[in-house]
Design a protein around this motif. Sequence first.
Motif, PDB file in Angstrom:
ATOM      1  N   ARG A 212      20.846  55.578 -15.672  1.00 34.60           N
ATOM      2  CA  ARG A 212      19.773  56.513 -15.258  1.00 34.60           C
ATOM      3  C   ARG A 212      20.485  58.014 -14.661  1.00 34.60           C
ATOM      4  O   ARG A 212      19.991  59.030 -15.357  1.00 34.60           O
ATOM      5  CB  ARG A 212      18.699  55.863 -14.420  1.00 34.60           C
ATOM      6  CG  ARG A 212      17.609  56.851 -13.929  1.00 34.60           C
ATOM      7  CD  ARG A 212      16.644  56.048 -12.990  1.00 34.60           C
ATOM      8  NE  ARG A 212      16.174  55.065 -13.786  1.00 34.60           N
ATOM      9  CZ  ARG A 212      16.243  53.495 -13.382  1.00 34.60           C
ATOM     10  NH1 ARG A 212      16.928  53.303 -12.682  1.00 34.60           N
ATOM     11  NH2 ARG A 212      15.341  52.919 -13.974  1.00 34.60           N
ATOM     12  N   MET A 213      21.145  57.830 -13.819  1.00 33.48           N
ATOM     13  CA  MET A 213      21.754  59.086 -13.022  1.00 33.48           C
ATOM     14  C   MET A 213      22.758  59.673 -13.831  1.00 33.48           C
ATOM     15  O   MET A 213      22.584  60.727 -13.839  1.00 33.48           O
ATOM     16  CB  MET A 213      22.504  58.629 -11.681  1.00 33.48           C
ATOM     17  CG  MET A 213      21.253  57.828 -10.661  1.00 33.48           C
ATOM     18  SD  MET A 213      19.706  58.678 -10.654  1.00 33.48           S
ATOM     19  CE  MET A 213      20.095  60.175  -9.660  1.00 33.48           C
ATOM     20  N   ILE A 214      23.704  58.969 -14.286  1.00 36.37           N
ATOM     21  CA  ILE A 214      24.689  59.824 -15.219  1.00 36.37           C
ATOM     22  C   ILE A 214      24.053  60.308 -16.515  1.00 36.37           C
ATOM     23  O   ILE A 214      24.471  61.515 -16.781  1.00 36.37           O
ATOM     24  CB  ILE A 214      25.965  58.640 -15.760  1.00 36.37           C
ATOM     25  CG1 ILE A 214      26.543  58.198 -14.562  1.00 36.37           C
ATOM     26  CG2 ILE A 214      26.755  59.231 -16.665  1.00 36.37           C
ATOM     27  CD1 ILE A 214      27.405  59.192 -13.831  1.00 36.37           C
ATOM     28  N   GLY A 215      23.061  59.613 -16.817  1.00 35.83           N
ATOM     29  CA  GLY A 215      22.364  60.272 -18.081  1.00 35.83           C
ATOM     30  C   GLY A 215      21.674  61.451 -17.841  1.00 35.83           C
ATOM     31  O   GLY A 215      21.591  62.475 -18.382  1.00 35.83           O
ATOM     32  N   GLU A 216      21.067  61.590 -16.439  1.00 36.02           N
ATOM     33  CA  GLU A 216      20.282  62.776 -16.093  1.00 36.02           C
ATOM     34  C   GLU A 216      21.166  64.116 -16.105  1.00 36.02           C
ATOM     35  O   GLU A 216      21.169  65.019 -16.296  1.00 36.02           O
ATOM     36  CB  GLU A 216      19.384  62.401 -14.976  1.00 36.02           C
ATOM     37  CG  GLU A 216      18.297  63.502 -14.501  1.00 36.02           C
ATOM     38  CD  GLU A 216      17.375  63.669 -15.458  1.00 36.02           C
ATOM     39  OE1 GLU A 216      17.029  64.787 -15.851  1.00 36.02           O
ATOM     40  OE2 GLU A 216      16.831  62.707 -16.158  1.00 36.02           O
ATOM     41  N   ALA A 217      22.340  63.661 -15.171  1.00 36.66           N
ATOM     42  CA  ALA A 217      23.416  64.724 -14.954  1.00 36.66           C
ATOM     43  C   ALA A 217      24.012  65.201 -16.517  1.00 36.66           C
ATOM     44  O   ALA A 217      24.303  66.353 -16.454  1.00 36.66           O
ATOM     45  CB  ALA A 217      24.705  64.096 -13.988  1.00 36.66           C
ATOM     46  N   TYR A 218      24.216  64.317 -17.056  1.00 34.43           N
ATOM     47  CA  TYR A 218      24.780  64.517 -18.496  1.00 34.43           C
ATOM     48  C   TYR A 218      23.858  65.504 -19.156  1.00 34.43           C
ATOM     49  O   TYR A 218      24.250  66.772 -19.855  1.00 34.43           O
ATOM     50  CB  TYR A 218      24.987  63.645 -19.383  1.00 34.43           C
ATOM     51  CG  TYR A 218      25.646  63.742 -20.816  1.00 34.43           C
ATOM     52  CD1 TYR A 218      26.923  63.831 -20.874  1.00 34.43           C
ATOM     53  CD2 TYR A 218      24.647  63.882 -21.881  1.00 34.43           C
ATOM     54  CE1 TYR A 218      27.525  63.889 -22.219  1.00 34.43           C
ATOM     55  CE2 TYR A 218      25.279  63.878 -23.154  1.00 34.43           C
ATOM     56  CZ  TYR A 218      26.687  64.001 -23.381  1.00 34.43           C
ATOM     57  OH  TYR A 218      26.990  64.386 -24.683  1.00 34.43           O
ATOM     58  N   ARG A 219      22.433  65.307 -19.160  1.00 36.29           N
ATOM     59  CA  ARG A 219      21.349  66.123 -20.110  1.00 36.29           C
ATOM     60  C   ARG A 219      21.444  67.366 -19.214  1.00 36.29           C
ATOM     61  O   ARG A 219      21.126  68.580 -20.053  1.00 36.29           O
ATOM     62  CB  ARG A 219      20.115  65.237 -19.877  1.00 36.29           C
ATOM     63  CG  ARG A 219      19.995  64.218 -20.977  1.00 36.29           C
ATOM     64  CD  ARG A 219      18.770  63.611 -20.974  1.00 36.29           C
ATOM     65  NE  ARG A 219      18.338  62.946 -19.863  1.00 36.29           N
ATOM     66  CZ  ARG A 219      18.630  61.375 -19.481  1.00 36.29           C
ATOM     67  NH1 ARG A 219      19.196  60.776 -20.467  1.00 36.29           N
ATOM     68  NH2 ARG A 219      18.221  60.973 -18.472  1.00 36.29           N
TER      69      ARG A 219
END
Length: 240
Positions: free
Chosen positions: A109-116
């Motif tokens: 969830r968190m890595i994905g949000e940072a990546y986006r």
Amino acid sequence: MKRIVIVGASSGLGLEVARLLLAEGHTLGIAARREDRLMALKQEAPDRVKVAAIDVTAADAGTRLRQLIDRMGGMDLYFHVSGIGKQNRELTENIELNTVNTNGMGFTRMIGEAYRYFAERGEGHIVAITSIAGTKGLGPAPSYSATKAFQSNYLQALEQQANARNLNIRFTDIRPGFVDTDLLKGDYRYPMMLKPQAVARDIVKAIHGRRHVKVIDWKYAILTALWRRIPRFLWRQFRL
């Protein structure tokens, strides 16, 4: 000077790295489940520290991260420290599922949000603490070693994807050995324990050096290199 968000900054390595980065003059957004544990660090540099309560297992964690980024006026580096782990030789269900929820779902969830966010911005740097435990399946801590392997593979996959999409996003996978933090407190005595302050310094060096993978320290680098060479039929005979 950079704008850096650290999720899992209330204790252990997250707190130690936050102190080092703050001393370098960076602006920090620090987050953890309990906001009150972060306030002492904020008092060290009130103008350069923003605080947020974020539980990575909550459905709104990504939204809260974006809100923190907005309060900071942007983000240049995301550092993910949040994680749990425990020996579970009896395979107690709630321990396994909580570990998967935090280290698997929460991490994604968190890595994905940072990546986006960085994909929209055009550049950025994602750093995450995984573990040497992801090198092989460890019988004493099944969900922990499995989720750490997942984390390292996930970062590698995103690194490949970012390159294919021509996104200027860097990734650094930090793989420490056993560190003397609250995570490892208990009756079991771990070998080759590392001091959190020394590990934090190595992490900051890896960040500045834009390392792709950093095993901490040299003893664990040798150990994991040996682990990888042990055939599966021999590894399952080990009594850890």
